[in-house]
Write an enzyme that holds these catalytic residues in place. Structure first.
Site, mmCIF file in Angstrom:
data_model
loop_
_atom_site.group_PDB
_atom_site.id
_atom_site.type_symbol
_atom_site.label_atom_id
_atom_site.label_comp_id
_atom_site.label_asym_id
_atom_site.label_seq_id
_atom_site.Cartn_x
_atom_site.Cartn_y
_atom_site.Cartn_z
ATOM 1 N N MET A 16 52.030 32.260 130.904
ATOM 2 C CA MET A 16 52.652 32.188 132.214
ATOM 3 C C MET A 16 52.265 30.869 132.886
ATOM 4 O O MET A 16 51.160 30.389 132.699
ATOM 5 C CB MET A 16 52.187 33.344 133.094
ATOM 6 C CG MET A 16 52.429 34.699 132.484
ATOM 7 S SD MET A 16 54.168 35.045 132.268
ATOM 8 C CE MET A 16 54.056 36.714 131.659
ATOM 9 N N ASP A 49 46.739 38.504 130.216
ATOM 10 C CA ASP A 49 47.639 37.391 129.910
ATOM 11 C C ASP A 49 46.804 36.182 129.487
ATOM 12 O O ASP A 49 46.909 35.098 130.055
ATOM 13 C CB ASP A 49 48.497 37.066 131.132
ATOM 14 C CG ASP A 49 49.490 35.936 130.877
ATOM 15 O OD1 ASP A 49 49.728 35.618 129.704
ATOM 16 O OD2 ASP A 49 49.989 35.354 131.858
ATOM 17 N N LEU A 50 45.943 36.398 128.494
ATOM 18 C CA LEU A 50 45.060 35.341 128.005
ATOM 19 C C LEU A 50 45.768 34.579 126.899
ATOM 20 O O LEU A 50 46.081 35.149 125.848
ATOM 21 C CB LEU A 50 43.745 35.939 127.499
ATOM 22 C CG LEU A 50 42.924 36.659 128.576
ATOM 23 C CD1 LEU A 50 41.716 37.343 127.965
ATOM 24 C CD2 LEU A 50 42.492 35.687 129.666
ATOM 25 N N GLU A 51 46.024 33.303 127.106
ATOM 26 C CA GLU A 51 46.844 32.521 126.194
ATOM 27 C C GLU A 51 46.027 31.541 125.357
ATOM 28 O O GLU A 51 46.571 30.618 124.763
ATOM 29 C CB GLU A 51 47.937 31.794 126.981
ATOM 30 C CG GLU A 51 48.825 32.773 127.735
ATOM 31 C CD GLU A 51 49.974 32.116 128.485
ATOM 32 O OE1 GLU A 51 50.215 30.914 128.265
ATOM 33 O OE2 GLU A 51 50.622 32.814 129.284
ATOM 34 N N ASN A 52 44.695 31.735 125.335
ATOM 35 C CA ASN A 52 43.834 30.850 124.562
ATOM 36 C C ASN A 52 42.972 31.629 123.569
ATOM 37 O O ASN A 52 41.830 31.274 123.294
ATOM 38 C CB ASN A 52 42.948 30.025 125.504
ATOM 39 C CG ASN A 52 43.771 29.107 126.384
ATOM 40 O OD1 ASN A 52 44.371 28.164 125.903
ATOM 41 N ND2 ASN A 52 43.812 29.402 127.677
#
Length: 570
Positions: A1, A394-397
């Site tokens: 996001m 919503d962890l994108e790493n």
């Protein structure tokens, strides 16, 4: 996001399509004379025999799968860290290709076979994991090019104990594998009224695992988790697992018993938590910042949204802990008291409001038991302070399935059965049940409300039928959602995440009509593109968008079209 103004992220288009056009050939049975034809297979002699693009590779002493060294290769934005070796082989022969990998996205394959070149891959992995496939050489083939690589601008990958087992091509000599040991630490990680989820420890030299229910094989996988469906409610089942490789199958593990949950009465499938979230729900992210979209208060959010995810909670200096600070100045003087009152008003109208953790720039890391406990404690404090109904992940790493599972279960124990737990993984994070995000979702299936995968900013991806689909199409939404529906999530736990407008993401926007067609395809079997699922899932939860603010900037065109359609699903 996105927190910042929308900008294109790395778009994996034609190159990724080629890389993902995989051939998952069956692993052949090795003969007594087979050897490993790879030179310096464990990197004990540094990079001798290997060539890595852009000086991306190096031999390291930790982590290693066995011996004293392994390969570490670091991709950049322009280089995928491809390391190769020319391997001598015999014509008209079958070979088993395998490698142990860890870290970032890792690919393994061969070219120049004279028949069909093959490759396989895995998403990022926190622990060593074996990749395996097989190939047959042509009538005049005497060598092949073995390769590993990662993915552009992603984390470094590690590789060790790479093997091309088969007839001696003149440069090998390592014996073929032996039958692996039985898996240890088999455990039940969760149950629903119709399924049981299992985990176990990886077995050295295993290339796959078979799952047995009451003595009958019911599933096979290359990972160390499995969800077995089709079970009767309130019933005890015995499960065992075996390990396999080219040499054969191990003895069965010790048996564990899983007792399914009582029937939910047919109201909403085998999903988990969420209290009284509607059977079909629309999720929207609300921006706690101004990035050019319409600035909103919670009270301004369209009534079509059933779940409002407040974006975002931020990391603190305490490992795993998060906090939330309302951007009053950026939101035109919106006060904390007004914010809390608006949340209560939405809840009085039957809506759920959760706090989202992470986002594109989020740095929350949960990698041990202490940080898991800090996460659960801090999120629960936010729920009590602001009145949030739950949390969105919503962890994108990257995500560690073991400790994120621990954190979410601890939070659930504090919050109780009304906890709303949602997730918003990137597309690639849900390509395989062995990835950290997918594994976490399966681990907490009994308390999970919905996974709204972000079907944008990704480029081309594999569907559940093994074909590559381009983003921005009904096929992309349906064929990729099918992976989760076939991979163990209940239909009530699957949602389609899309941008609300062309400004909401760098790529992947589809019109509300396409979203509605995809929902109809998955739930009714109508409106499909070229991909048509073999079954339908009427219990599909619904759709998600980034964001309510971008939706408002476009006159709420997205929610006014998709909202009523979701709420009218069967």
């Amino acid at each position: 996001m996105h927190r910042a103004p929308a900008r294109p992220r790395l778009v994996w288009a034609g190159t990724l399509a080629a890389a993902l056009a995989l051939s998952f050939a069956g692993t052949g049975q090795a003969s007594a004379a087979d050897v490993n034809n790879v030179a310096n297979a464990g990197f004990e002699s540094g990079l001798s025999g290997w060539t890595c693009s852009a000086n991306s590779g190096t031999a390291v002493s930790s982590p290693v799968h066995s011996g004293t060294a392994a390969l570490k290769a670091a991709p950049t934005g322009q280089d995928n860290a491809r390391c190769t070796q020319t391997v001598a082989v015999q014509p008209n022969s079958t070979y088993t290709l395998s490698a142990w990998v860890q870290g970032g996205y890792a690919y393994l394959g061969v070219t120049g076979t004279g028949t069909t070149d093959v490759s396989t891959w895995t998403p990022d992995s926190a622990a060593w994991k074996q990749l395996s496939t097989a190939f047959t050489t042509g009538g005049s083939t005497t060598s092949v090019t073995l390769y590993t690589h990662g993915w552009y601008a992603q984390s470094p990958y590690y590789a060790d104990d790479i093997a091309v087992y088969g007839p001696d091509g003149g440069g090998g000599g390592t014996p073929a594998p032996t039958v692996p040991a039985a898996p240890a630490a088999l455990a039940v990680s969760g149950t629903t009224s119709s399924s049981a989820s299992l985990t176990w420890d990886a077995v050295p030299d295993a290339t796959g695992y078979n799952v047995y229910r009451d003595g009958t094989e019911v599933a096979s996988t290359t990972g160390t988790t499995a969800t077995v469906g089709g079970l009767a409610a309130a019933t005890a089942y015995g499960f065992q697992v075996s390990a396999t490789n080219a040499a054969g199958e191990s003895p069965l593990s010790a048996e564990v018993t899983a007792t399914t949950a009582p029937s939910d009465g047919g109201g909403g499938g085998g999903g988990g938590g969420g209290g009284d979230v509607p059977k079909h729900a629309v999720t929207g992210y609300w921006q706690n910042f101004d990035n050019g979209a319409t600035v909103q208060r919670i009270s301004d959010v369209s009534s079509q949204y059933d779940i409002i995810a407040v974006a975002f909670a931020d990391a603190t200096t305490t490992p795993g802990a998060v906090t939330f600070n309302l951007d009053s100045a950026g939101l035109g003087g919106y006060t904390v008291d007004q914010f809390k009152a608006d949340i209560r008003a939405k809840q009085a109208d039957g809506k759920k409001v959760v706090v989202s953790v992470g986002g594109q720039n989020g740095t929350v890391s949960i990698r041990d038991s202490a940080s898991a406990a800090n996460f659960a404690d801090s999120v629960y404090t936010l729920m009590q302070t602001y009145g949030f109904d739950g949390v969105d992940i919503d962890l994108e790493n990257g995500i560690d399935a073991t400790y994120m599972t621990q954190a979410l279960r601890s939070l659930s124990a504090k919050a109780g059965p009304s906890l709303v737990l949602t997730m918003a993984p990137q597309t690639i994070d849900m390509q395989s049940p062995s990835s950290g995000y997918f594994k976490t979702a399966l681990n907490v299936k009994d308390i999970l409300t919905v996974v709204n995968t972000q079907y944008y900013n990704s480029g081309s991806m594999l569907g559940c039928d093994g074909k590559v689909y381009s983003q921005g199409s009904v096929d992309f939404l349906t064929a990729l959602a099918c992976i989760q529906l076939q991979g163990g999530l209940d239909p009530s736990q699957v949602g389609l995440g899309v941008p609300a407008s062309t400004s909401g993401a760098g790529s992947g926007y589809v019109s509300p009509t396409v979203v509605d067609d995809a929902l109809d395809c998955l739930t009714r079997g109508t409106g499909c593109g070229t991909f048509k699922p073999a079954t339908t899932w009427p219990g599909l939860r619904g759709a998600m968008t980034w964001s309510t603010n971008w939706d408002a900037a476009a006159g709420n065109a997205w929610s006014n079209a998709v909202g009523p359609h979701v709420h009218a699903l069967p």
